[in-house]
Design a protein around this motif. Structure first.
Motif, PDB file in Angstrom:
ATOM      1  N   ALA A  94       0.861  -1.175   0.000  1.00 38.18           N
ATOM      2  CA  ALA A  94       0.000   0.000   0.000  1.00 38.18           C
ATOM      3  C   ALA A  94       0.902   1.231   0.000  1.00 38.18           C
ATOM      4  O   ALA A  94       2.024   1.185   0.505  1.00 38.18           O
ATOM      5  N   SER A  95       0.393   2.311  -0.573  1.00 38.62           N
ATOM      6  CA  SER A  95       1.134   3.566  -0.561  1.00 38.62           C
ATOM      7  C   SER A  95       0.136   4.702  -0.683  1.00 38.62           C
ATOM      8  O   SER A  95      -1.010   4.502  -1.064  1.00 38.62           O
ATOM      9  N   GLY A  96       0.600   5.902  -0.333  1.00 38.04           N
ATOM     10  CA  GLY A  96      -0.313   7.018  -0.417  1.00 38.04           C
ATOM     11  C   GLY A  96       0.333   8.321  -0.026  1.00 38.04           C
ATOM     12  O   GLY A  96       1.546   8.422   0.138  1.00 38.04           O
ATOM     13  N   VAL A  97      -0.529   9.318   0.139  1.00 34.65           N
ATOM     14  CA  VAL A  97      -0.113  10.667   0.498  1.00 34.65           C
ATOM     15  C   VAL A  97      -0.913  11.091   1.725  1.00 34.65           C
ATOM     16  O   VAL A  97      -2.061  10.689   1.900  1.00 34.65           O
ATOM     17  N   SER A  98      -0.296  11.882   2.584  1.00 37.27           N
ATOM     18  CA  SER A  98      -0.972  12.354   3.784  1.00 37.27           C
ATOM     19  C   SER A  98      -2.086  13.343   3.417  1.00 37.27           C
ATOM     20  O   SER A  98      -2.115  13.889   2.310  1.00 37.27           O
ATOM     21  N   LEU A 104       4.645  11.465   1.555  1.00 34.92           N
ATOM     22  CA  LEU A 104       4.379  10.237   0.799  1.00 34.92           C
ATOM     23  C   LEU A 104       4.828   9.071   1.662  1.00 34.92           C
ATOM     24  O   LEU A 104       5.843   9.153   2.356  1.00 34.92           O
ATOM     25  N   TRP A 105       4.088   7.960   1.619  1.00 38.78           N
ATOM     26  CA  TRP A 105       4.430   6.804   2.436  1.00 38.78           C
ATOM     27  C   TRP A 105       4.208   5.513   1.652  1.00 38.78           C
ATOM     28  O   TRP A 105       3.476   5.493   0.668  1.00 38.78           O
ATOM     29  N   ALA A 106       4.858   4.459   2.134  1.00 38.69           N
ATOM     30  CA  ALA A 106       4.691   3.125   1.550  1.00 38.69           C
ATOM     31  C   ALA A 106       4.715   2.106   2.679  1.00 38.69           C
ATOM     32  O   ALA A 106       5.497   2.226   3.628  1.00 38.69           O
ATOM     33  N   LEU A 107       3.856   1.103   2.574  1.00 38.48           N
ATOM     34  CA  LEU A 107       3.787  -0.007   3.529  1.00 38.48           C
ATOM     35  C   LEU A 107       4.070  -1.284   2.752  1.00 38.48           C
ATOM     36  O   LEU A 107       3.454  -1.523   1.703  1.00 38.48           O
ATOM     37  N   PHE A 108       5.002  -2.079   3.235  1.00 42.32           N
ATOM     38  CA  PHE A 108       5.354  -3.301   2.522  1.00 42.32           C
ATOM     39  C   PHE A 108       5.956  -4.312   3.498  1.00 42.32           C
ATOM     40  O   PHE A 108       6.063  -4.058   4.683  1.00 42.32           O
ATOM     41  N   GLY A 109       6.310  -5.467   2.973  1.00 40.97           N
ATOM     42  CA  GLY A 109       6.906  -6.512   3.784  1.00 40.97           C
ATOM     43  C   GLY A 109       5.896  -7.405   4.457  1.00 40.97           C
ATOM     44  O   GLY A 109       6.280  -8.301   5.193  1.00 40.97           O
TER      45      GLY A 109
END
Length: 112
Positions: A94-98, A104-109
């Motif tokens: 998942a990724s997105g913007v505040s 900007l952020w990304a969630l992974f793993g």
């Protein structure tokens, strides 16, 4: 049992030469092979808004990793939807913007 994790924050100058330092700093804290590339692309996307500094945040919880780049200035459409962000979207769960359009952020793993 609650998941344990760590968080690291570091501010980098808002100049292209700092991208290498972002990758090295990230690789030294996170063992995931995609983490330095994701951090680099987040940094580069935020760098396009020409902030004086970019605060990078690395967070872990269990197998999840979250990387964020905060530029302290609103990001344009290009920074939010540009080529680097498309690459991040392919590598991250998942990724997105505040909501304030500054991060900007990304969630992974995560395990599938």
């Amino acid at each position: 049992m609650p998941e344990s994790g760590h968080t690291w924050r570091k501010a980098f100058k808002g100049i292209p030469e700092e991208a290498r330092n972002v990758r090295v700093w990230t690789a030294g804290r996170l063992g995931h092979p995609d983490a330095p590339l994701i951090a680099n692309e987040l940094f580069a996307a935020v760098l396009g808004a020409r902030p004086d500094s970019i605060e990078m945040t690395l967070s872990t919880a269990g197998t999840r990793i979250r990387i964020a780049a905060h530029g302290f200035v609103p990001l344009s459409f290009l920074q939010i939807h540009g080529p680097g962000v498309i690459l991040i979207g392919q590598l991250a769960n998942a990724s997105g913007v505040s909501e304030d359009d500054q991060t900007l952020w990304a969630l992974f793993g995560e395990e599938s």
